[in-house]
Motif scaffolding. Structure first.
Motif, PDB file in Angstrom:
ATOM      1  N   GLU A  90      -3.289 -17.963  -7.744  1.00 52.23           N
ATOM      2  CA  GLU A  90      -2.170 -18.013  -8.687  1.00 52.23           C
ATOM      3  C   GLU A  90      -1.709 -16.634  -9.143  1.00 52.23           C
ATOM      4  O   GLU A  90      -0.749 -16.513  -9.902  1.00 52.23           O
ATOM      5  N   SER A  91      -2.402 -15.605  -8.682  1.00 51.09           N
ATOM      6  CA  SER A  91      -2.055 -14.243  -9.110  1.00 51.09           C
ATOM      7  C   SER A  91      -1.076 -13.617  -8.115  1.00 51.09           C
ATOM      8  O   SER A  91      -1.253 -13.714  -6.898  1.00 51.09           O
ATOM      9  N   GLU A  92      -0.032 -12.966  -8.646  1.00 49.67           N
ATOM     10  CA  GLU A  92       0.989 -12.367  -7.807  1.00 49.67           C
ATOM     11  C   GLU A  92       1.272 -10.927  -8.230  1.00 49.67           C
ATOM     12  O   GLU A  92       1.066 -10.552  -9.383  1.00 49.67           O
ATOM     13  N   LEU A  93       1.761 -10.150  -7.256  1.00 54.45           N
ATOM     14  CA  LEU A  93       2.161  -8.768  -7.522  1.00 54.45           C
ATOM     15  C   LEU A  93       3.402  -8.476  -6.700  1.00 54.45           C
ATOM     16  O   LEU A  93       3.436  -8.733  -5.492  1.00 54.45           O
ATOM     17  N   SER A  94       4.438  -7.948  -7.362  1.00 57.27           N
ATOM     18  CA  SER A  94       5.634  -7.479  -6.667  1.00 57.27           C
ATOM     19  C   SER A  94       5.591  -5.962  -6.650  1.00 57.27           C
ATOM     20  O   SER A  94       5.787  -5.317  -7.688  1.00 57.27           O
ATOM     21  N   LEU A  95       5.318  -5.405  -5.471  1.00 56.02           N
ATOM     22  CA  LEU A  95       5.149  -3.956  -5.351  1.00 56.02           C
ATOM     23  C   LEU A  95       6.485  -3.314  -4.991  1.00 56.02           C
ATOM     24  O   LEU A  95       6.993  -3.469  -3.880  1.00 56.02           O
TER      25      LEU A  95
END
Length: 283
Positions: A90-95
């Protein structure tokens, strides 16, 4: 009879010469047409990319370098505006390309497209070799096309550290089996009991694979789809069965009245271990 044969021979020779002259004339005419065509192409595409050249599927033949740069900048800037998405459960990152900082002057880029190098590579197709080889390249490119990949820059180590920080909670390093002492206070003394803890298998996310997938997406200009991180099992280096006999040695050690601690260093010149410091401790 001989005169008739001679006349026929002369006429035959003249016909052959006539045909040869026609062939030579046709050759020079064709050569002139081809040369004129090549000269026309050289002039027409002096500051333009040759026909048939594509950049990641985008037809750029016949366009100037500046026009192609504007098109690519518009498309790449739009594509990376929301960043490359990474996800684990459920963890997201927009780099995003530029990593911000508390101090504005410390913001810096961790990945980017090198539009100038990409366009230069496209422009140089049909220009890098000698004239004959360049001509062959232009003809092949015209009929079969040639694709130039997007050049990009990426700071792999920094991207990996950002991913580690973002998804740190999901990492469970492996634990080796170890010798532990449990101390129970008694009246006037302490009871020391030893036991061996079980080894535990760990789980770590594969950041290297995630960065490799990111590079692949950048190269193919396919950065809209999220990158899902995968996990690897981490095996302990020391297992409980390898610690047999350690409890007995520890108990024997505790029974000694005098302990000696040594500090040693390896002597590179002699290849031997030398004692630098020595301490005697009474139990």
């Amino acid at each position: 009879m001989n005169k008739i044969n001679m006349l026929q021979g002369e006429q035959g020779t003249k016909k052959v010469l006539k045909k040869l002259l026609i062939l030579v004339a046709v050759f020079f005419v064709l050569g002139g047409v081809i040369a004129s065509g090549l000269l026309y192409m050289d002039n027409k595409f002096e500051d333009r990319i040759y026909p048939g050249v594509k950049i990641n599927g985008i037809e750029v033949g016949g366009k100037t370098k500046d026009a192609v740069k504007r098109t690519l900048l518009e498309q790449t800037n739009k594509a990376v505006a929301e960043g490359i998405k990474f996800r684990y459960k459920e963890s997201e990152l927009s780099l995003t390309p530029t990593v911000s900082s508390l101090k504005p002057d410390l913001a810096h880029s961790v990945y980017s497209y090198d539009i100038d190098s990409t366009v230069d590579n496209a422009y140089n197709i049909g220009r890098n070799d000698n004239y004959g080889q360049n001509l062959i390249t232009r003809i092949n490119t015209y009929f079969y096309s040639q694709t130039v990949p997007l050049e990009y820059n990426i700071k792999e180590k920094e991207v990996k550290e950002i991913l580690k920080e973002q998804f740190a909670e999901f990492n469970t390093p492996a634990e080796n089996a170890s010798l532990e002492a449990e101390v129970t206070p008694k009246q006037g003394w302490e009871l020391v009991e030893f036991h061996i803890t079980e080894e535990r298998e760990g789980k770590v996310l594969n950041y290297k694979q995630a960065v490799q997938e990111m590079e692949k997406r950048l190269k193919n200009f396919d950065i809209k789809k999220e990158i899902v991180l995968k996990e690897n099992k981490e095996t302990p280096e020391i297992q409980k069965k390898e610690c047999e006999g350690m409890i007995e040695k520890a108990e024997e050690f505790m029974q000694n009245e005098h302990w000696k601690l040594l500090y040693t260093e390896n002597n590179i010149a002699t290849g031997t271990e030398e004692i630098k410091e020595e301490w005697n401790i009474d139990n």
